[in-house]
Write an enzyme that holds these catalytic residues in place. Structure first.
Site, PDB file in Angstrom:
ATOM      1  N   PHE A 141       0.833  -1.216   0.000  1.00  0.00           N
ATOM      2  CA  PHE A 141       0.000   0.000   0.000  1.00  0.00           C
ATOM      3  C   PHE A 141       0.868   1.267   0.000  1.00  0.00           C
ATOM      4  O   PHE A 141       0.863   2.040  -0.968  1.00  0.00           O
ATOM      5  CB  PHE A 141      -0.956  -0.066   1.204  1.00  0.00           C
ATOM      6  CG  PHE A 141      -1.554   1.237   1.610  1.00  0.00           C
ATOM      7  CD1 PHE A 141      -2.091   2.112   0.662  1.00  0.00           C
ATOM      8  CD2 PHE A 141      -1.588   1.610   2.952  1.00  0.00           C
ATOM      9  CE1 PHE A 141      -2.647   3.325   1.052  1.00  0.00           C
ATOM     10  CE2 PHE A 141      -2.141   2.807   3.341  1.00  0.00           C
ATOM     11  CZ  PHE A 141      -2.660   3.674   2.396  1.00  0.00           C
ATOM     12  N   ASP A 169       9.609  -7.492  -3.544  1.00  0.00           N
ATOM     13  CA  ASP A 169       8.369  -7.797  -2.834  1.00  0.00           C
ATOM     14  C   ASP A 169       8.011  -9.258  -3.117  1.00  0.00           C
ATOM     15  O   ASP A 169       8.108  -9.704  -4.260  1.00  0.00           O
ATOM     16  CB  ASP A 169       7.239  -6.869  -3.342  1.00  0.00           C
ATOM     17  CG  ASP A 169       6.096  -6.748  -2.360  1.00  0.00           C
ATOM     18  OD1 ASP A 169       5.546  -7.800  -1.962  1.00  0.00           O
ATOM     19  OD2 ASP A 169       5.743  -5.624  -1.988  1.00  0.00           O
ATOM     20  N   TYR A 209       3.877  -8.666  15.121  1.00  0.00           N
ATOM     21  CA  TYR A 209       4.161  -7.411  14.410  1.00  0.00           C
ATOM     22  C   TYR A 209       4.878  -6.419  15.334  1.00  0.00           C
ATOM     23  O   TYR A 209       5.929  -5.887  14.998  1.00  0.00           O
ATOM     24  CB  TYR A 209       2.838  -6.816  13.911  1.00  0.00           C
ATOM     25  CG  TYR A 209       2.987  -5.596  13.032  1.00  0.00           C
ATOM     26  CD1 TYR A 209       3.595  -5.678  11.785  1.00  0.00           C
ATOM     27  CD2 TYR A 209       2.500  -4.366  13.445  1.00  0.00           C
ATOM     28  CE1 TYR A 209       3.718  -4.555  10.970  1.00  0.00           C
ATOM     29  CE2 TYR A 209       2.615  -3.239  12.640  1.00  0.00           C
ATOM     30  CZ  TYR A 209       3.225  -3.340  11.406  1.00  0.00           C
ATOM     31  OH  TYR A 209       3.342  -2.232  10.601  1.00  0.00           O
ATOM     32  N   THR A 264      -2.606   4.735   8.315  1.00  0.00           N
ATOM     33  CA  THR A 264      -2.582   5.421   7.021  1.00  0.00           C
ATOM     34  C   THR A 264      -3.655   4.807   6.127  1.00  0.00           C
ATOM     35  O   THR A 264      -3.960   3.618   6.265  1.00  0.00           O
ATOM     36  CB  THR A 264      -1.173   5.265   6.404  1.00  0.00           C
ATOM     37  OG1 THR A 264      -0.226   5.732   7.365  1.00  0.00           O
ATOM     38  CG2 THR A 264      -1.008   6.063   5.121  1.00  0.00           C
TER      39      THR A 264
END
Ligand code: UDP
Length: 308
Positions: free
Chosen positions: A11, A31, A144, A174
């Protein structure tokens, strides 16, 4: 400059890739597409200065002479925390170490995308960078939160003991185009539900707060930090704090959705409050969020319409 963006089809990474290409840089994206999406970078694929490498940073990092490395790589949705916690732990730790080693080898400056999650369920609000946080190291979000906390510790020690030039950003919530529609986070969920005329799924009583930053503001902050001389962590986020119910109301007002909410249990360790203290970003980077919620939601609405 020659720039590597790990997680560049995700994103935020995809917006950063586009902006840096437009500024005339050469951009390599690495990626593994676990949460990143080819659709986010398909419009960049034919650009002469763009190169896409489908690879996992835990396994391999391109050995090129980079000037800058942005590490934006990690699944970041609480839905992923349940599904792929081990991958998230390895990406934030081993993956980041591999990028730091490459930075040491080629003399690149490296920016680590850390997170407001290092503050956990915060006991102070707003959160300044000096706050150490309140994280459950064994909870559902630990994969995380702790990977990012370890990543920050790696970063500061590569800076101090290996002479690598590092920058650390703590990214707050975000939103905007390129978010995966099934990402599970609050903005994609609410947009899709609202556009379908369905009730919004509220976790807990909806009185928990978040502060939503539009993606172009975030990208501006990332670049300013990278090109600054600030090695301490810097919060980047919008200071407008809202309850989840208020965010839902704002989205429903745009789509005209009149369906009532449905309430679900609050996920474990879900932070009750979150608002960035952005004094450091203002004073040191001359950065502050500029895009209003209304403007950002309008642009996001146009994007999410394609999925309904
Ligand atoms: N949330 C919600 N409904 C949803 C998705 C999320 O009420 O369909 C809540 C979630 O419990 C949290 C907040 O919205 O309090 C933000 O969640 P998100 O997953 O977007 O990000 P977080 O800030 O928790 O990482």
């Amino acid at each position: 400059m020659k720039i590597l963006i790990a997680g560049g089809s995700g994103f935020i990474g995809s917006h950063l890739s586009e902006r840096l290409l437009n500024e005339g840089h050469e951009v390599d994206v690495i990626d593994n597409l676990v949460s990143g999406r080819e659709a986010n970078i398909s419009h960049l694929m034919n650009h002469e200065n763009f190169n896409f490498i489908k690879e996992d940073i835990v396994k391999n990092v391109p050995d090129n002479d980079y000037d800058r490395i942005y590490n934006m790589a990690s699944p970041a949705s609480p839905v992923d925390f349940k599904k792929i916690p081990l991958e998230i732990l390895m990406t934030g730790s081993i993956g980041h170490k591999n990028l730091l080693d490459q930075a040491a080898k080629c003399g690149a400056r490296i920016l680590f995308a850390s997170t407001s999650e290092v503050y956990g369920d915060p006991l102070v609000n707003p959160q300044p960078e000096t706050y150490f946080g309140n994280v459950n190291c064994r909870g559902e979000r630990a994969c995380y939160d702790e990977a990012k906390r370890f990543g920050e510790a790696l970063t500061v020690n590569y800076q101090n003991h290996k002479g690598v030039e590092t920058r650390t950003v703590r990214i707050f919530n975000t939103y905007g185009p390129h978010m995966a529609p099934n990402d599970g986070r609050v903005t994609p969920n609410f947009f899709i539900q609202s556009l379908k005329g369905e009730p919004l799924t509220i976790y807990g009583d909806g009185k928990q707060t978040r502060s939503l930053c539009y993606v172009s503001d975030m990208v501006e902050g990332l670049i300013r930090l990278m090109e600054s001389d600030i090695t301490d962590p810097v919060n980047i986020g919008n200071q407008r704090e809202m309850t989840i119910l208020e965010i839902g109301d704002a989205i429903n007002a745009m789509t005209g959705n009149k369906s009532k909410h449905t309430f679900f249990e609050l996920p474990e360790n879900d932070p009750k409050l979150r608002q960035p203290d952005t004094t450091r970003a203002k004073e040191l980077l001359n950065w502050e969020a500029k895009v209003s919620l209304e403007e950002g939601l309008k642009k996001s609405l146009e994007y999410f319409k394609q999925f309904v």
